[in-house]
Design an enzyme around this catalytic site. Structure first.
Site, PDB file in Angstrom:
ATOM      1  N   LYS A 232       0.834  -1.212   0.000  1.00  0.00           N
ATOM      2  CA  LYS A 232       0.000   0.000   0.000  1.00  0.00           C
ATOM      3  C   LYS A 232       0.867   1.259   0.000  1.00  0.00           C
ATOM      4  O   LYS A 232       0.666   2.186  -0.789  1.00  0.00           O
ATOM      5  CB  LYS A 232      -0.917   0.016   1.222  1.00  0.00           C
ATOM      6  CG  LYS A 232      -1.652   1.344   1.411  1.00  0.00           C
ATOM      7  CD  LYS A 232      -2.607   1.645   0.282  1.00  0.00           C
ATOM      8  CE  LYS A 232      -3.177   3.054   0.410  1.00  0.00           C
ATOM      9  NZ  LYS A 232      -4.075   3.408  -0.714  1.00  0.00           N
ATOM     10  N   ARG A 239       4.282   6.127  -7.299  1.00  0.00           N
ATOM     11  CA  ARG A 239       3.643   7.180  -8.105  1.00  0.00           C
ATOM     12  C   ARG A 239       4.348   8.508  -7.848  1.00  0.00           C
ATOM     13  O   ARG A 239       4.630   9.264  -8.758  1.00  0.00           O
ATOM     14  CB  ARG A 239       2.161   7.281  -7.748  1.00  0.00           C
ATOM     15  CG  ARG A 239       1.401   8.313  -8.581  1.00  0.00           C
ATOM     16  CD  ARG A 239      -0.084   8.172  -8.393  1.00  0.00           C
ATOM     17  NE  ARG A 239      -0.844   9.218  -9.021  1.00  0.00           N
ATOM     18  CZ  ARG A 239      -1.194   9.215 -10.317  1.00  0.00           C
ATOM     19  NH1 ARG A 239      -0.794   8.229 -11.103  1.00  0.00           N
ATOM     20  NH2 ARG A 239      -1.906  10.198 -10.819  1.00  0.00           N
ATOM     21  N   CYS A 290      -2.301  11.266   0.156  1.00  0.00           N
ATOM     22  CA  CYS A 290      -1.711   9.926  -0.076  1.00  0.00           C
ATOM     23  C   CYS A 290      -0.217  10.059  -0.343  1.00  0.00           C
ATOM     24  O   CYS A 290       0.623   9.645   0.441  1.00  0.00           O
ATOM     25  CB  CYS A 290      -2.371   9.266  -1.279  1.00  0.00           C
ATOM     26  SG  CYS A 290      -4.109   9.053  -1.109  1.00  0.00           S
ATOM     27  N   ARG A 368      -6.280  19.239   0.561  1.00  0.00           N
ATOM     28  CA  ARG A 368      -5.335  18.719   1.561  1.00  0.00           C
ATOM     29  C   ARG A 368      -3.915  18.826   1.030  1.00  0.00           C
ATOM     30  O   ARG A 368      -3.625  18.417  -0.083  1.00  0.00           O
ATOM     31  CB  ARG A 368      -5.676  17.258   1.905  1.00  0.00           C
ATOM     32  CG  ARG A 368      -6.869  17.148   2.839  1.00  0.00           C
ATOM     33  CD  ARG A 368      -7.269  15.730   3.095  1.00  0.00           C
ATOM     34  NE  ARG A 368      -8.059  15.189   1.988  1.00  0.00           N
ATOM     35  CZ  ARG A 368      -8.722  14.031   2.087  1.00  0.00           C
ATOM     36  NH1 ARG A 368      -8.650  13.330   3.194  1.00  0.00           N
ATOM     37  NH2 ARG A 368      -9.435  13.591   1.068  1.00  0.00           N
ATOM     38  N   ARG A 447       0.697  24.211 -14.696  1.00  0.00           N
ATOM     39  CA  ARG A 447       0.003  22.963 -15.061  1.00  0.00           C
ATOM     40  C   ARG A 447      -0.223  22.822 -16.567  1.00  0.00           C
ATOM     41  O   ARG A 447      -1.143  22.140 -16.998  1.00  0.00           O
ATOM     42  CB  ARG A 447      -1.365  22.890 -14.332  1.00  0.00           C
ATOM     43  CG  ARG A 447      -1.266  22.840 -12.825  1.00  0.00           C
ATOM     44  CD  ARG A 447      -0.730  21.506 -12.302  1.00  0.00           C
ATOM     45  NE  ARG A 447      -0.574  21.561 -10.842  1.00  0.00           N
ATOM     46  CZ  ARG A 447       0.082  20.652 -10.117  1.00  0.00           C
ATOM     47  NH1 ARG A 447       0.649  19.634 -10.722  1.00  0.00           N
ATOM     48  NH2 ARG A 447       0.214  20.786  -8.816  1.00  0.00           N
TER      49      ARG A 447
HETATM   50  N1  SAJ Z   1       0.351  15.023 -10.034  1.00  0.00           N
HETATM   51  C1  SAJ Z   1       1.330  15.558 -10.868  1.00  0.00           C
HETATM   52  N2  SAJ Z   1       1.622  14.922 -12.034  1.00  0.00           N
HETATM   53  C2  SAJ Z   1       0.980  13.762 -12.391  1.00  0.00           C
HETATM   54  C3  SAJ Z   1      -0.008  13.228 -11.526  1.00  0.00           C
HETATM   55  C4  SAJ Z   1      -0.319  13.877 -10.348  1.00  0.00           C
HETATM   56  O1  SAJ Z   1       1.929  16.602 -10.574  1.00  0.00           O
HETATM   57  O2  SAJ Z   1       1.269  13.226 -13.461  1.00  0.00           O
HETATM   58  C5  SAJ Z   1       0.045  15.705  -8.775  1.00  0.00           C
HETATM   59  C6  SAJ Z   1      -1.394  16.180  -8.696  1.00  0.00           C
HETATM   60  O3  SAJ Z   1      -1.486  17.500  -9.178  1.00  0.00           O
HETATM   61  C7  SAJ Z   1      -1.659  16.123  -7.205  1.00  0.00           C
HETATM   62  C8  SAJ Z   1      -0.765  14.994  -6.706  1.00  0.00           C
HETATM   63  O4  SAJ Z   1       0.205  14.757  -7.721  1.00  0.00           O
HETATM   64  O5  SAJ Z   1      -1.259  17.329  -6.587  1.00  0.00           O
HETATM   65  C9  SAJ Z   1      -1.487  13.692  -6.394  1.00  0.00           C
HETATM   66  O6  SAJ Z   1      -2.250  13.364  -7.517  1.00  0.00           O
HETATM   67  P1  SAJ Z   1      -2.854  11.839  -7.677  1.00  0.00           P
HETATM   68  O7  SAJ Z   1      -3.453  11.798  -9.048  1.00  0.00           O
HETATM   69  O8  SAJ Z   1      -1.847  10.854  -7.313  1.00  0.00           O
HETATM   70  O9  SAJ Z   1      -4.096  11.816  -6.668  1.00  0.00           O
HETATM   71  P2  SAJ Z   1      -4.130  11.247  -5.185  1.00  0.00           P
HETATM   72  O10 SAJ Z   1      -3.109  11.876  -4.326  1.00  0.00           O
HETATM   73  O11 SAJ Z   1      -5.545  11.336  -4.754  1.00  0.00           O
HETATM   74  O12 SAJ Z   1      -3.708   9.698  -5.357  1.00  0.00           O
HETATM   75  C10 SAJ Z   1      -4.698   8.700  -5.331  1.00  0.00           C
HETATM   76  C11 SAJ Z   1      -4.033   7.421  -4.859  1.00  0.00           C
HETATM   77  N3  SAJ Z   1      -5.076   6.422  -4.723  1.00  0.00           N
HETATM   78  C12 SAJ Z   1      -5.194   5.797  -3.527  1.00  0.00           C
HETATM   79  O13 SAJ Z   1      -4.482   6.032  -2.577  1.00  0.00           O
HETATM   80  C13 SAJ Z   1      -6.281   4.798  -3.462  1.00  0.00           C
HETATM   81  C14 SAJ Z   1      -3.043   6.943  -5.892  1.00  0.00           C
HETATM   82  O14 SAJ Z   1      -2.553   5.637  -5.494  1.00  0.00           O
HETATM   83  C15 SAJ Z   1      -3.697   6.803  -7.232  1.00  0.00           C
HETATM   84  O15 SAJ Z   1      -2.701   6.405  -8.188  1.00  0.00           O
HETATM   85  C16 SAJ Z   1      -4.270   8.162  -7.638  1.00  0.00           C
HETATM   86  O16 SAJ Z   1      -5.232   8.535  -6.640  1.00  0.00           O
HETATM   87  C17 SAJ Z   1      -4.996   8.025  -8.977  1.00  0.00           C
HETATM   88  O17 SAJ Z   1      -4.453   7.313  -9.831  1.00  0.00           O
HETATM   89  O18 SAJ Z   1      -6.038   8.683  -9.128  1.00  0.00           O
END
Ligand code: SAJ
Length: 486
Positions: A232, A239, A290, A368, A447
């Site tokens: 987990k 990522r 996360c 958050r 962005r």
């Molecule tokens: N971000 C970037 N570049 C990217 C992707 C994201 O800068 O290519 C930034 C976003 O702007 C954000 C942060 O990273 O600020 C996190 O984005 P995220 O898409 O990872 O969203 P989270 O934090 O909600 O991650 C969740 C996680 N899911 C769970 O914990 C169940 C993550 O494991 C998932 O991969 C992600 O969602 C998803 O894929 O939507």
């Protein structure tokens, strides 16, 4: 040779009554999906009757969801299982004594961002309540994101102390990390593969029995409890590492005067068996609940691990380095802002900067750990007046959030895009220039939202993450603008 627990489970028979502790984003969908399964007879939802969240008890028992935002199917499912008397929410934790399995879906936030130490107090309270009312043969499952080793050590100790029983002999203990995303809670539980890890094989098997009925396309992936905890935290750590890789490449591209998106397209073109590169997107930073913390759960897990870690002395782990690169991106946004304003001889003191986007993620109200916060702090420390716009975030402690874009950009010296909300992709360069009312307005794109040439041709000073090909563009002089040269 069968173990005592195997004998106990055999005499108890299949899991029929379940308890879920913590009626939040994780616990509520989990509880109603268990309740909706014909495999199970009844589910208790346990919720402390506290001043902040006690209201959920009556809401849930009226068949209503206390969760904010759209959750497809959840309202209907709560009403269905309540009407069928298969689910009931209660503050009476003594009912744990009558269930066959109890899951703990309790938050483990950071006590404070600096210490990066998790606040396990709520989880510990839940474990104590569970241990206090635990009966023989019951399976206990932790669903919270926890430091590797927590199930097998901390949770086991508390449950054994409180119950006077032994894990793996008198009761089962496992970890099954949640993988839900706000906005798709039910779908994620049904469709994501489910990692299930017991402290031994008997516990793993019992946990597989518990989760199998709620999966539709998802499959169970059994392993040990600690391996489940590492999985987990690692899936989010990886990522974060992927994002840090493209962020670092973006910084390199800026220094080398090239467009990171050309390079991204090139690298991403390598597809196919075993050669695909997971190239994500550079940006103004990484926020959320996360990716900003799970790396540190993993790091703490390896620090307290039983065996010695063999790793180069004094070297940050690449995972911690990734966190530092991602946390540098809002600082880089500040550096780009300073560089752009220096080009037009504007010291920051007293300037107005408009921040577009406070949410940590596009088209969401979730704020958050937003990357926009450290960026705003740096500007304020430099004497800027900062106004914030976000179409979705209603409020944020200590930060006034406007929903009127025209107010926020009015007479601004600099506009910075921190979140890729859909609304910002339609901003008209002419309108923005007129509203900002500057000879050379500054725009910082965090962005990849705008087309640099459109704004540069209108006389903007442009800076964009990864846009080494544009960040040192020629400045359109006033005369060339009035003569309309393109
Ligand atoms: N971000 C970037 N570049 C990217 C992707 C994201 O800068 O290519 C930034 C976003 O702007 C954000 C942060 O990273 O600020 C996190 O984005 P995220 O898409 O990872 O969203 P989270 O934090 O909600 O991650 C969740 C996680 N899911 C769970 O914990 C169940 C993550 O494991 C998932 O991969 C992600 O969602 C998803 O894929 O939507």
């Amino acid at each position: 040779m069968t173990t005592k627990l195997q004998e106990l489970l055999k005499s108890k028979g299949p899991i029929k009554k379940i308890g879920v502790i913590g009626m939040g984003y994780v616990g509520i969908p989990a509880a109603v999906l268990f309740a909706d399964s014909d495999n199970f007879d009844f589910v208790w939802g346990f919720q402390r009757d506290s001043s902040t969240s006690g209201y959920k008890i009556d809401m849930l028992n009226r068949g209503e969801s206390p969760l904010k935002g759209e959750e497809p199917g959840l309202d209907e499912l709560i009403k269905k299982v309540v009407d069928r008397k298969k689910f009931k929410c209660t503050p009476d934790f003594s009912k744990i004594s009558g269930v066959d399995a109890v899951t703990l879906a309790i938050q483990t936030p950071f006590s404070n961002p600096e210490s990066l130490l998790p606040d396990f107090s709520a989880l510990i309270e839940g474990l104590k309540q569970t241990g206090k009312y635990l009966s023989e043969g019951t399976l206990v499952v932790l669903e919270s994101t926890i430091t590797p080793g927590t199930t097998d050590e901390l949770a086991r100790q508390i449950l054994e102390e409180e119950s006077g029983m032994t894990a793996g002999e008198d009761f089962g203990l496992a970890h099954a990390p949640e993988r839900v995303m706000v906005g798709r809670l039910l779908r994620n539980i049904r469709e994501h593969d489910r990692i299930v890890g017991g402290i031994d094989q008997v516990c793993t098997d019992r946990a597989v029995e518990l989760y199998t009925p709620v999966l539709t396309t998802g499959k169970i992936i059994p392993m040990s409890a600690t391996a489940a905890e590492v999985t987990k935290t690692a899936e989010n750590t990886f990522r974060d590492l992927q994002i840090a890789s493209i962020n670092q490449l973006a910084l390199y591209c800026e220094a080398m005067g090239i467009n990171v998106y050309d390079v991204r397209a090139g690298v991403d073109s390598l597809k196919g068996e075993g050669i695909t590169r997971a190239v994500l997107y550079p940006g103004a930073g990484v926020g959320g609940h996360c990716l900003t913390k799970d790396t540190y759960h993993l790091e703490r897990g390896v620090k307290i691990s039983k065996e010695k870690l063999d790793y180069p002395d004094g070297l940050d782990s690449i995972f911690v380095l990734a966190r530092k690169v991602n946390d540098f991106m809002p600082v880089h946004m500040y550096h780009l802002s300073v560089e752009a304003l220096e080009r037009i001889n504007k010291p920051l003191e007293g300037l107005k900067v408009a921040i577009l986007g406070w949410a940590f993620i596009n088209n969401s109200d979730d704020a958050r750990n937003p990357p926009s916060e450290p960026y705003r702090d740096l500007l304020i420390d430099s004497g800027c007046k900062v106004e914030v716009h976000d179409p979705h975030v209603l409020e944020y402690p200590g930060v006034p959030i406007s929903h009127e874009l025209s107010d926020v950009i009015k007479n601004a010296d600099c506009v910075a895009i921190l979140t890729g909300h859909d609304q910002y992709f339609n901003i008209d360069a002419g309108m923005l220039k007129e509203s900002m009312n500057q000879d050379h307005p500054v725009i910082i794109d965090g962005r990849n939202v705008i087309d640099p040439d459109v704004f540069i041709n209108k006389g903007f000073v442009y800076k964009g993450i990864g846009r080494g090909d544009k960040n040192n563009h020629k400045l359109r002089t006033k005369s060339s603008l009035t003569l309309g040269f393109s």
